[in-house]
Structure formats: C-alpha cells, structure tokens
Write an enzyme that holds these catalytic residues in place. Sequence first.
Site, PDB file in Angstrom:
ATOM      1  N   ASP A  34      59.191  24.847 -30.367  1.00  0.00           N
ATOM      2  CA  ASP A  34      58.859  23.423 -30.415  1.00  0.00           C
ATOM      3  C   ASP A  34      57.921  23.136 -29.431  1.00  0.00           C
ATOM      4  O   ASP A  34      57.731  21.759 -29.154  1.00  0.00           O
ATOM      5  CB  ASP A  34      60.274  22.735 -30.383  1.00  0.00           C
ATOM      6  CG  ASP A  34      60.945  22.953 -29.170  1.00  0.00           C
ATOM      7  OD1 ASP A  34      60.368  23.516 -28.040  1.00  0.00           O
ATOM      8  OD2 ASP A  34      62.077  22.329 -28.935  1.00  0.00           O
ATOM      9  N   GLU A  36      58.197  23.320 -26.041  1.00  0.00           N
ATOM     10  CA  GLU A  36      58.607  22.948 -24.978  1.00  0.00           C
ATOM     11  C   GLU A  36      58.748  24.267 -23.924  1.00  0.00           C
ATOM     12  O   GLU A  36      58.632  25.468 -24.550  1.00  0.00           O
ATOM     13  CB  GLU A  36      60.369  22.778 -24.883  1.00  0.00           C
ATOM     14  CG  GLU A  36      60.460  21.330 -25.448  1.00  0.00           C
ATOM     15  CD  GLU A  36      61.990  21.118 -25.307  1.00  0.00           C
ATOM     16  OE1 GLU A  36      62.859  21.961 -25.134  1.00  0.00           O
ATOM     17  OE2 GLU A  36      62.303  20.058 -26.009  1.00  0.00           O
ATOM     18  N   ARG A 113      42.890   9.146 -12.125  1.00  0.00           N
ATOM     19  CA  ARG A 113      42.095   7.958 -12.394  1.00  0.00           C
ATOM     20  C   ARG A 113      42.811   6.490 -12.611  1.00  0.00           C
ATOM     21  O   ARG A 113      42.355   5.566 -12.198  1.00  0.00           O
ATOM     22  CB  ARG A 113      41.118   8.206 -13.503  1.00  0.00           C
ATOM     23  CG  ARG A 113      39.989   9.118 -13.131  1.00  0.00           C
ATOM     24  CD  ARG A 113      38.791   9.316 -14.135  1.00  0.00           C
ATOM     25  NE  ARG A 113      39.361  10.277 -15.020  1.00  0.00           N
ATOM     26  CZ  ARG A 113      38.790  10.795 -16.064  1.00  0.00           C
ATOM     27  NH1 ARG A 113      37.469  10.273 -16.100  1.00  0.00           N
ATOM     28  NH2 ARG A 113      39.172  11.652 -17.041  1.00  0.00           N
ATOM     29  N   HIS A 146      39.916  12.175  -6.799  1.00  0.00           N
ATOM     30  CA  HIS A 146      39.050  10.881  -7.049  1.00  0.00           C
ATOM     31  C   HIS A 146      39.180   9.950  -6.345  1.00  0.00           C
ATOM     32  O   HIS A 146      38.230   9.158  -5.811  1.00  0.00           O
ATOM     33  CB  HIS A 146      39.345  10.635  -8.692  1.00  0.00           C
ATOM     34  CG  HIS A 146      38.462   9.300  -9.200  1.00  0.00           C
ATOM     35  ND1 HIS A 146      37.185   9.538  -9.294  1.00  0.00           N
ATOM     36  CD2 HIS A 146      38.807   8.238  -9.623  1.00  0.00           C
ATOM     37  CE1 HIS A 146      36.761   8.469  -9.973  1.00  0.00           C
ATOM     38  NE2 HIS A 146      37.679   7.451  -9.944  1.00  0.00           N
ATOM     39  N   LYS A 207      26.891   1.894 -11.166  1.00  0.00           N
ATOM     40  CA  LYS A 207      27.253   2.290 -12.682  1.00  0.00           C
ATOM     41  C   LYS A 207      28.229   0.881 -12.904  1.00  0.00           C
ATOM     42  O   LYS A 207      29.181   0.796 -12.310  1.00  0.00           O
ATOM     43  CB  LYS A 207      27.901   3.523 -12.681  1.00  0.00           C
ATOM     44  CG  LYS A 207      28.616   3.939 -14.062  1.00  0.00           C
ATOM     45  CD  LYS A 207      29.028   5.497 -13.932  1.00  0.00           C
ATOM     46  CE  LYS A 207      30.557   5.511 -13.497  1.00  0.00           C
ATOM     47  NZ  LYS A 207      31.190   6.709 -13.728  1.00  0.00           N
ATOM     48  N   ARG A 209      31.141   0.701 -16.148  1.00  0.00           N
ATOM     49  CA  ARG A 209      31.650   1.404 -17.354  1.00  0.00           C
ATOM     50  C   ARG A 209      32.258   0.249 -18.118  1.00  0.00           C
ATOM     51  O   ARG A 209      33.206  -0.621 -18.021  1.00  0.00           O
ATOM     52  CB  ARG A 209      32.957   2.147 -16.618  1.00  0.00           C
ATOM     53  CG  ARG A 209      33.636   3.086 -17.917  1.00  0.00           C
ATOM     54  CD  ARG A 209      34.629   3.941 -17.445  1.00  0.00           C
ATOM     55  NE  ARG A 209      34.000   5.336 -16.853  1.00  0.00           N
ATOM     56  CZ  ARG A 209      33.290   6.141 -17.449  1.00  0.00           C
ATOM     57  NH1 ARG A 209      33.393   6.026 -18.965  1.00  0.00           N
ATOM     58  NH2 ARG A 209      32.941   7.354 -16.781  1.00  0.00           N
ATOM     59  N   ASP A 233      28.976  14.780  -8.847  1.00  0.00           N
ATOM     60  CA  ASP A 233      29.966  13.858  -9.028  1.00  0.00           C
ATOM     61  C   ASP A 233      31.199  14.445  -8.796  1.00  0.00           C
ATOM     62  O   ASP A 233      31.438  15.859  -8.676  1.00  0.00           O
ATOM     63  CB  ASP A 233      29.963  13.424 -10.636  1.00  0.00           C
ATOM     64  CG  ASP A 233      30.459  12.129 -10.812  1.00  0.00           C
ATOM     65  OD1 ASP A 233      31.218  11.547  -9.911  1.00  0.00           O
ATOM     66  OD2 ASP A 233      30.366  11.547 -11.863  1.00  0.00           O
TER      67      ASP A 233
HETATM   68  C1  R5P Z   1      34.249   8.243 -12.157  1.00  0.00           C
HETATM   69  O1  R5P Z   1      34.230   7.337 -11.395  1.00  0.00           O
HETATM   70  C2  R5P Z   1      34.101   9.695 -11.823  1.00  0.00           C
HETATM   71  O2  R5P Z   1      33.438   9.866 -10.483  1.00  0.00           O
HETATM   72  C3  R5P Z   1      33.040  10.198 -12.882  1.00  0.00           C
HETATM   73  O3  R5P Z   1      31.848   9.713 -12.669  1.00  0.00           O
HETATM   74  C4  R5P Z   1      33.662   9.923 -14.104  1.00  0.00           C
HETATM   75  O4  R5P Z   1      34.868  10.265 -14.363  1.00  0.00           O
HETATM   76  C5  R5P Z   1      32.853  10.875 -15.354  1.00  0.00           C
HETATM   77  O5  R5P Z   1      33.207  10.522 -16.359  1.00  0.00           O
HETATM   78  P1  R5P Z   1      32.126  10.667 -17.821  1.00  0.00           P
HETATM   79  O6  R5P Z   1      31.611  12.293 -17.644  1.00  0.00           O
HETATM   80  O7  R5P Z   1      33.148  10.536 -19.146  1.00  0.00           O
HETATM   81  O8  R5P Z   1      31.337   9.707 -17.795  1.00  0.00           O
END
Ligand code: R5P
Length: 314
Positions: A34, A36, A113, A146, A207, A209, A233
């Site tokens: 199942d 688990e 995150r 992060h 950036k 999002r 990154d």
């Molecule tokens: C966000 O601030 C992180 O540092 C990465 O840039 C992010 O999680 C990357 O995600 P993706 O590959 O989906 O753009």
Amino acid sequence: MVVLSGSNSRPMAKELAQELGCQHHSIETRRFPDTEGYIRIPDEAIEAIRSDKVVLVSNTFPDSGIIETLLMLEAINDVRQGNVENLRAIGPQTLNDVGPGILLAIPYFGYSRQDKRFRPGEAISARAIANLLASRCDGIIVFDLHAPQVLDGLDVPVAFTSAMPELAEHLAKNVKPDFILSPDKGAFERAAEVASAIDCQFSYLEKTRIDAHTIVHQAKDLDVEGKVVAIVDDMIATGGTICRAADALRTQGAIEVHAACSHGLFTGGAVARLIRYVDGVHATSSLKNPRDIIPGGPALARGVKQLYRTLEWD
Ligand code: R5P
C-alpha cells in the site's frame, strides 16, 4: 562516528564516510504494497550505533523521504536508548541508554521554499518539517539551504554548509568560465563566492516569478560578449530560471553558457529543456540525477565538524 543512510542518500552518505574516515551502514528500507514505508536497522549496525556518535544522511524529498527520515531517527533513538524489546524475543530485550549522539545531515531539505506565510492560513512548511526532525536528533546539518533563516530558533543547533567551494573547483577545472552570473538576488551570495574563488567577473539578474513555470528577468547590460559564462543557482527545478537567463546571455554575445547548482531537482523534463539553452548542466550529488557530478561529501563533512565543535563532542 558512524554514518548511516536509508534509500535516498546512500552515495552522499558513502562520500561523507570516506571524508570522515569512518564506517558507513545502510538501514534496510522497504515499501509495503500500500506504499507505506518499513525500516529496520540491521543486526550488524546495532552495536556500531550504540558504540559511537552517529550521523544519519537523509533527504526530506520527495515526501516519502520525510517519513523515511522520521522512521530512521525513531529506530536509531530506540537503539541508542536500549529499547530493543521485540515480539520474537530476538537478542537482549533491554540495553542501557548510551545517551545523546545523533546528527541528521540533510543534503537536500525538501519544503525549504515555503519559508514564509504569503497569505493567511498557509502552513510554513519548512518550519513544520524542521520541527519534526529536530525533536528526534541532537543537531542538523543542512546543505545549501534556500533560505537559512527558516531554521532560526530550532531546539537543536543547525550547521549550514555549502558545496560552493567544490562547485567552483569543478567549474574552474572543467568549464573555465570568464564570467559567473547569479540568475536572481537569492543566489547572489553563493554565485559571488564562486566568482571570487575562480577569480572571474560576476553579475546578477533581477527576477520576478509569475508562477511556478513563468519567470521574467529585468533587462540588464552584461559584459559577456565572447565570454564563457556559468550561471550558478542553489537549485534547478523546472529549469525556467536558467533558460531565461541563458537567453539573456546569448543575446548579449556569450559564446558558451553553463548551468551549475547544488540541488538538481530537474522536474518535468528539465534536463531535456535545459540542454537546448546551455552547453552544460552541473549539479552536486545531493540528489540522484543524470548531472550529479560535483561531490557533496566534503561540504557535509565540514558541517559535521562544525556541529561537533558547537556541541563540544570533540
Ligand atoms: C529560487 O529563488 C531558486 O533559487 C531557484 O532559482 C529556483 O527555485 C529555480 O526554479 P526553476 O528551475 O523552476 O526556475
């Protein structure tokens, strides 16, 4: 010290054991029909776990990793506390408590995150998971987290460690970049550290999002004409951030673009998408993926040594 691992971080655990010059033991992990999970510490590891401090290497990703990590910590605590009674009456049924001595090393901390509540009623997931783990160990080592502030004020000490020194070494040897780019402000410090270690130019992008799959970079003049650039990154998930940054670099004359990260999540065909935009994709061994070519063990070992000092276990 004894290094332990379950199903999701064994190669990294073996790297760590090699760095520390100590034994590694695998914990048995299985799934019931199942789905688990079942875990068991093998007989031959029980004495090792009781005779020395232990570090369990385990990812809290994907979700099954959280359960597996909690179950392994539960079993390790029982063994160290001497709670070994069992229905089949195998071996001694009680042993003495050998005291504290459990560290948890998390190469990739899943849920890192959601470190803030953006709207009322949201769970701060990173905090919730960290509290669960902290209740079952004496210290946590986290690898390129992060947003480190999410672990402030936990009940156990946390050592933040980073693979940027090894990532820089790998890029210097295999890519020889002229320029390092951080694709957003979040990766600024890590990417700047890599640029400084390699001694090359550095810049960053701003950036925004829009959603999980859509990001927009603010236009910026970058001095990349005729240069080899590495985008650094902390993690790559869909690859959207890297693809957009690579577009900006090519438009401005970069002749070669590479993507490097600590955590290669590579969701939904990200590697196939990325290789249309970049000349190389480089990740650490924190997660199993086709690009895990940078060793993560040395970074974990630094974290373990740091916690030893904090806890005065030396
Ligand atoms: C966000 O601030 C992180 O540092 C990465 O840039 C992010 O999680 C990357 O995600 P993706 O590959 O989906 O753009």
